[in-house]
Design an enzyme around this catalytic site. Structure first.
Site, PDB file in Angstrom:
ATOM      1  N   ILE A 155       5.947 -17.724   4.757  1.00  0.00           N
ATOM      2  CA  ILE A 155       5.873 -16.886   5.963  1.00  0.00           C
ATOM      3  C   ILE A 155       4.545 -17.066   6.706  1.00  0.00           C
ATOM      4  CG2 ILE A 155       7.528 -15.102   5.245  1.00  0.00           C
ATOM      5  CD1 ILE A 155       5.022 -13.267   4.731  1.00  0.00           C
TER       6      ILE A 155
ATOM      7  N   THR B  92       5.026  -0.022   1.168  1.00  0.00           N
ATOM      8  CA  THR B  92       4.877   0.670  -0.109  1.00  0.00           C
ATOM      9  C   THR B  92       4.157   2.002   0.040  1.00  0.00           C
ATOM     10  OG1 THR B  92       3.707   0.520  -2.225  1.00  0.00           O
ATOM     11  CG2 THR B  92       2.796  -0.755  -0.443  1.00  0.00           C
ATOM     12  N   ASP B  93       4.430   2.923  -0.880  1.00  0.00           N
ATOM     13  CA  ASP B  93       3.702   4.206  -0.877  1.00  0.00           C
ATOM     14  C   ASP B  93       2.220   4.014  -1.199  1.00  0.00           C
ATOM     15  OD1 ASP B  93       3.895   3.621  -3.600  1.00  0.00           O
ATOM     16  OD2 ASP B  93       4.914   5.486  -4.153  1.00  0.00           O
ATOM     17  N   GLU B  94       1.852   2.833  -1.745  1.00  0.00           N
ATOM     18  CA  GLU B  94       0.448   2.626  -2.134  1.00  0.00           C
ATOM     19  C   GLU B  94      -0.497   2.611  -0.934  1.00  0.00           C
ATOM     20  OE1 GLU B  94      -0.612  -0.059  -5.168  1.00  0.00           O
ATOM     21  OE2 GLU B  94       1.211   0.273  -6.310  1.00  0.00           O
TER      22      GLU B  94
ATOM     23  N   TYR C 291      -4.343  -5.103  -2.971  1.00  0.00           N
ATOM     24  CA  TYR C 291      -2.904  -5.172  -2.658  1.00  0.00           C
ATOM     25  C   TYR C 291      -2.536  -4.112  -1.618  1.00  0.00           C
ATOM     26  CZ  TYR C 291       2.043  -3.935  -3.044  1.00  0.00           C
ATOM     27  OH  TYR C 291       3.348  -3.600  -2.742  1.00  0.00           O
TER      28      TYR C 291
ATOM     29  N   LYS D 205      -1.192  -4.523   2.314  1.00  0.00           N
ATOM     30  CA  LYS D 205       0.081  -3.987   2.807  1.00  0.00           C
ATOM     31  C   LYS D 205      -0.179  -3.058   4.005  1.00  0.00           C
ATOM     32  CE  LYS D 205       3.735  -4.481   1.343  1.00  0.00           C
ATOM     33  NZ  LYS D 205       4.774  -5.514   1.624  1.00  0.00           N
TER      34      LYS D 205
HETATM   35  P1  NAD Z   1       8.315  -9.792  -6.046  1.00  0.00           P
HETATM   36  O1  NAD Z   1       6.903 -10.106  -6.390  1.00  0.00           O
HETATM   37  O2  NAD Z   1       9.330  -9.667  -7.116  1.00  0.00           O
HETATM   38  O3  NAD Z   1       8.888 -10.900  -5.030  1.00  0.00           O
HETATM   39  C1  NAD Z   1       8.153 -11.350  -3.920  1.00  0.00           C
HETATM   40  C2  NAD Z   1       8.933 -12.511  -3.315  1.00  0.00           C
HETATM   41  O4  NAD Z   1       8.214 -12.963  -2.147  1.00  0.00           O
HETATM   42  C3  NAD Z   1       9.055 -13.714  -4.249  1.00  0.00           C
HETATM   43  O5  NAD Z   1      10.363 -14.231  -4.194  1.00  0.00           O
HETATM   44  C4  NAD Z   1       8.056 -14.716  -3.687  1.00  0.00           C
HETATM   45  O6  NAD Z   1       8.392 -16.065  -3.935  1.00  0.00           O
HETATM   46  C5  NAD Z   1       8.119 -14.395  -2.190  1.00  0.00           C
HETATM   47  N1  NAD Z   1       6.895 -14.780  -1.467  1.00  0.00           N
HETATM   48  C6  NAD Z   1       5.618 -14.485  -1.789  1.00  0.00           C
HETATM   49  N2  NAD Z   1       4.778 -15.025  -0.891  1.00  0.00           N
HETATM   50  C7  NAD Z   1       5.555 -15.641   0.040  1.00  0.00           C
HETATM   51  C8  NAD Z   1       5.270 -16.369   1.229  1.00  0.00           C
HETATM   52  N3  NAD Z   1       3.999 -16.582   1.641  1.00  0.00           N
HETATM   53  N4  NAD Z   1       6.296 -16.874   1.936  1.00  0.00           N
HETATM   54  C9  NAD Z   1       7.585 -16.699   1.529  1.00  0.00           C
HETATM   55  N5  NAD Z   1       7.913 -16.024   0.398  1.00  0.00           N
HETATM   56  C10 NAD Z   1       6.904 -15.502  -0.328  1.00  0.00           C
HETATM   57  O7  NAD Z   1       8.243  -8.497  -5.154  1.00  0.00           O
HETATM   58  P2  NAD Z   1       9.183  -7.203  -5.117  1.00  0.00           P
HETATM   59  O8  NAD Z   1       8.762  -6.295  -6.194  1.00  0.00           O
HETATM   60  O9  NAD Z   1      10.587  -7.630  -4.987  1.00  0.00           O
HETATM   61  O10 NAD Z   1       8.685  -6.552  -3.747  1.00  0.00           O
HETATM   62  C11 NAD Z   1       9.302  -6.910  -2.506  1.00  0.00           C
HETATM   63  C12 NAD Z   1       8.615  -6.140  -1.380  1.00  0.00           C
HETATM   64  O11 NAD Z   1       8.739  -4.743  -1.632  1.00  0.00           O
HETATM   65  C13 NAD Z   1       7.121  -6.419  -1.265  1.00  0.00           C
HETATM   66  O12 NAD Z   1       6.788  -6.485   0.088  1.00  0.00           O
HETATM   67  C14 NAD Z   1       6.461  -5.215  -1.926  1.00  0.00           C
HETATM   68  O13 NAD Z   1       5.191  -4.960  -1.355  1.00  0.00           O
HETATM   69  C15 NAD Z   1       7.450  -4.117  -1.608  1.00  0.00           C
HETATM   70  N6  NAD Z   1       7.509  -3.002  -2.562  1.00  0.00           N
HETATM   71  C16 NAD Z   1       7.677  -3.234  -3.884  1.00  0.00           C
HETATM   72  C17 NAD Z   1       7.797  -2.158  -4.770  1.00  0.00           C
HETATM   73  C18 NAD Z   1       7.998  -2.344  -6.255  1.00  0.00           C
HETATM   74  O14 NAD Z   1       7.961  -1.369  -7.000  1.00  0.00           O
HETATM   75  N7  NAD Z   1       8.249  -3.544  -6.733  1.00  0.00           N
HETATM   76  C19 NAD Z   1       7.731  -0.850  -4.274  1.00  0.00           C
HETATM   77  C20 NAD Z   1       7.534  -0.657  -2.899  1.00  0.00           C
HETATM   78  C21 NAD Z   1       7.451  -1.743  -2.053  1.00  0.00           C
HETATM   79  O1  DAU Z   2       4.274   2.260  -5.678  1.00  0.00           O
HETATM   80  C1  DAU Z   2       4.875   1.072  -5.268  1.00  0.00           C
HETATM   81  C2  DAU Z   2       4.190  -0.094  -5.939  1.00  0.00           C
HETATM   82  O2  DAU Z   2       4.571  -0.064  -7.305  1.00  0.00           O
HETATM   83  C3  DAU Z   2       4.541  -1.446  -5.317  1.00  0.00           C
HETATM   84  O3  DAU Z   2       4.075  -1.473  -4.000  1.00  0.00           O
HETATM   85  C4  DAU Z   2       3.905  -2.591  -6.126  1.00  0.00           C
HETATM   86  O4  DAU Z   2       4.309  -3.837  -5.606  1.00  0.00           O
HETATM   87  C5  DAU Z   2       4.355  -2.468  -7.568  1.00  0.00           C
HETATM   88  O5  DAU Z   2       3.695  -3.455  -8.339  1.00  0.00           O
HETATM   89  C6  DAU Z   2       4.030  -1.078  -8.122  1.00  0.00           C
HETATM   90  O6  DAU Z   2       2.613  -0.894  -8.271  1.00  0.00           O
HETATM   91  P1  DAU Z   2       1.990  -0.167  -9.571  1.00  0.00           P
HETATM   92  O7  DAU Z   2       0.585  -0.602  -9.713  1.00  0.00           O
HETATM   93  O8  DAU Z   2       2.283   1.287  -9.550  1.00  0.00           O
HETATM   94  O9  DAU Z   2       2.953  -0.851 -10.685  1.00  0.00           O
HETATM   95  P2  DAU Z   2       2.639  -1.437 -12.126  1.00  0.00           P
HETATM   96  O10 DAU Z   2       3.960  -1.719 -12.754  1.00  0.00           O
HETATM   97  O11 DAU Z   2       1.642  -2.546 -12.085  1.00  0.00           O
HETATM   98  O12 DAU Z   2       1.961  -0.221 -12.868  1.00  0.00           O
HETATM   99  C7  DAU Z   2       2.623   1.036 -12.984  1.00  0.00           C
HETATM  100  C8  DAU Z   2       1.668   1.980 -13.701  1.00  0.00           C
HETATM  101  O13 DAU Z   2       1.518   1.533 -15.059  1.00  0.00           O
HETATM  102  C9  DAU Z   2       0.258   1.996 -13.127  1.00  0.00           C
HETATM  103  O14 DAU Z   2      -0.268   3.307 -13.230  1.00  0.00           O
HETATM  104  C10 DAU Z   2      -0.528   1.058 -14.025  1.00  0.00           C
HETATM  105  C11 DAU Z   2       0.154   1.239 -15.372  1.00  0.00           C
HETATM  106  N1  DAU Z   2       0.159   0.053 -16.246  1.00  0.00           N
HETATM  107  C12 DAU Z   2       0.640  -1.112 -15.742  1.00  0.00           C
HETATM  108  C13 DAU Z   2       0.678  -2.251 -16.524  1.00  0.00           C
HETATM  109  C14 DAU Z   2       1.185  -3.557 -15.972  1.00  0.00           C
HETATM  110  C15 DAU Z   2      -0.262   0.154 -17.563  1.00  0.00           C
HETATM  111  O15 DAU Z   2      -0.672   1.232 -18.029  1.00  0.00           O
HETATM  112  N2  DAU Z   2      -0.229  -0.962 -18.350  1.00  0.00           N
HETATM  113  C16 DAU Z   2       0.215  -2.173 -17.880  1.00  0.00           C
HETATM  114  O16 DAU Z   2       0.206  -3.175 -18.640  1.00  0.00           O
END
Ligand code: NAD
Ligand code: DAU
Length: 342
Positions: A60, A124-126, A149, A153
């Site tokens: 992208i 994201t809520d972050e 991160y 965002k």
């Molecule tokens: P993920 O890390 O599983 O997947 C990210 C995808 O984006 C991958 O397929 C990767 O190859 C692709 N990507 C990364 N950089 C790219 C680039 N420069 N060009 C094209 N493709 C690229 O992520 P996810 O957990 O599925 O999250 C998807 C979206 O949702 C993100 O924008 C994230 O910020 C948001 N989000 C995630 C969570 C969560 O809990 N996982 C919560 C809220 C919002």
């Molecule tokens: O809130 C939405 C976000 O949730 C998304 O935007 C992010 O992409 C996604 O990664 C996630 O972020 P968090 O930092 O909340 O997720 P994570 O799974 O990394 O961690 C969840 C919680 O667990 C956080 O408080 C950190 C803690 N943690 C995480 C890992 C990986 C641990 O205690 N031990 C661990 O090994």
């Protein structure tokens, strides 16, 4: 309707593609993804024979690659593509700025030039920062990101706002809480803890383990996104949450209990720098305006997710092979040394 879904090979993007193809016959989807360590086409292997679905490998942040993909004349762009793991952003913020800010701007600019009718940003809520014991984030809460991160965002979100205000583009931002479910890369809390527990390895809990996250099943998130795509208001922000708050230690104990493993596998490790204490989402707007509500309880969804990881060891082994293996070792086997060196 034809859609360009960026980041569709990741955890949430692949679930969204599956959901839309299953629920809407008249949809065509182009999945545009550069396949980082987190992108895996195996997540969509069941769909590769569907003529409504196609894949384009591209980044992208490359205007040429994005413009070429947009030659297909899509009606809407839905941007899931991002660097997503907070711990990685602490070790290497620049990749996050490149994709989450610069990449978002490139995608917006190309979409503006091609007069794409709608642009949805999956945020994201972050971006709101951290809460104390009470209160919830609303769409009006100030942006107060604490990790590289979250800051990247928030930067992407502000660019969307500017393209709406300056150029009148139809853009929508969604801000979801923590997702869980099948196909989540095993660096995030829930899959990492499931896999470690299955192998009787220590479960690394950061700090006191009392940090709180609001958990939504990925399918509930994707149903909300489909509503936003089809019925959302231009320029609007929609929070997406399920009111299922859990302290990390409680989640880890539930996983151990479900697998019949001892709580002694929990290992308290040094806290994540800048670790947000609590997230909680007020999703009143999307519930009332778009008539959406979550369907999956955390208890049921977690049990199903644990079962999925038990049944899909091939997928796990494939995503944990190669370059990720060395990163994984660096992060989790030498984690304390790595963080001390920052
Ligand atoms: P993920 O890390 O599983 O997947 C990210 C995808 O984006 C991958 O397929 C990767 O190859 C692709 N990507 C990364 N950089 C790219 C680039 N420069 N060009 C094209 N493709 C690229 O992520 P996810 O957990 O599925 O999250 C998807 C979206 O949702 C993100 O924008 C994230 O910020 C948001 N989000 C995630 C969570 C969560 O809990 N996982 C919560 C809220 C919002
Ligand atoms: O809130 C939405 C976000 O949730 C998304 O935007 C992010 O992409 C996604 O990664 C996630 O972020 P968090 O930092 O909340 O997720 P994570 O799974 O990394 O961690 C969840 C919680 O667990 C956080 O408080 C950190 C803690 N943690 C995480 C890992 C990986 C641990 O205690 N031990 C661990 O090994």
């Amino acid at each position: 309707m034809k859609l360009l879904v960026t980041g569709g090979a990741g955890f949430i993007g692949s679930s969204f593609i599956r959901h839309l193809l299953e629920s809407h016959q008249d949809i065509e989807l182009v999945n545009f993804d550069c396949l980082t360590y987190a992108g895996n086409l195996e997540n969509l292997s069941d769909l590769c024979t569907d003529s409504r679905y196609s894949f384009v490998k591209g980044d992208i942040s490359s205007l040429i690659e994005v413009e070429e993909a947009l030659n297909q004349e899509v009606d809407a762009v839905i941007n899931f593509a991002a660097e997503t793991h907070v711990d990685r952003s602490i070790l290497n913020p620049s990749a996050f700025v490149r994709t989450n800010i610069q990449g978002t701007q490139v995608l917006l600019e190309a979409s503006r030039r091609r007069k794409v009718s709608r642009f949805i940003q999956i945020s994201t809520d972050e971006v709101y920062g951290s809460l104390k014991e009470s209160g919830r984030f609303t769409e009006q809460s100030p942006l107060s990101p604490n990790s590289p991160y979250a800051a990247s965002k928030a930067g992407g979100d502000l660019l969307l706002r500017s393209y709406h205000k300056t150029y009148g583009m139809d853009v929508i931002i969604t801000r979801s809480c923590n997702n869980y479910g099948p196909y989540q890369f095993p660096e995030k809390l829930i899959p990492l803890m499931i896999l470690n527990a299955l192998e009787d390895k220590p479960l690394p809990v950061y700090g006191d383990g009392l940090h709180v996250r609001d958990w939504i099943h990925v399918t509930d998130h994707c149903r909300a996104l489909a509503k936003v795509l089809l019925e959302g208001r231009p320029g609007q922000i929609y929070n997406i949450g399920s009111n299922q708050e859990e302290p990390n230690l409680e989640v880890v104990h539930q996983i151990l209990d479900d697998l019949g493993k001892s709580h002694e596998l929990v290992q308290f490790v040094e806290d994540r720098p800048g670790h947000d204490r609590r997230y909680a989402i007020d999703a009143t707007l999307i519930r009332t305006e778009l008539d959406w509500s979550p369907q999956v309880s955390f208890k049921q969804g977690l049990a199903e997710t644990i079962h999925w990881y038990q049944e899909n060891f091939d997928w796990v082994n494939n995503v944990l092979s190669g370059t990720y293996r060395s990163y994984y070792q660096q992060m989790y086997e030498n984690r304390d040394e790595t963080l001390k060196g920052l």
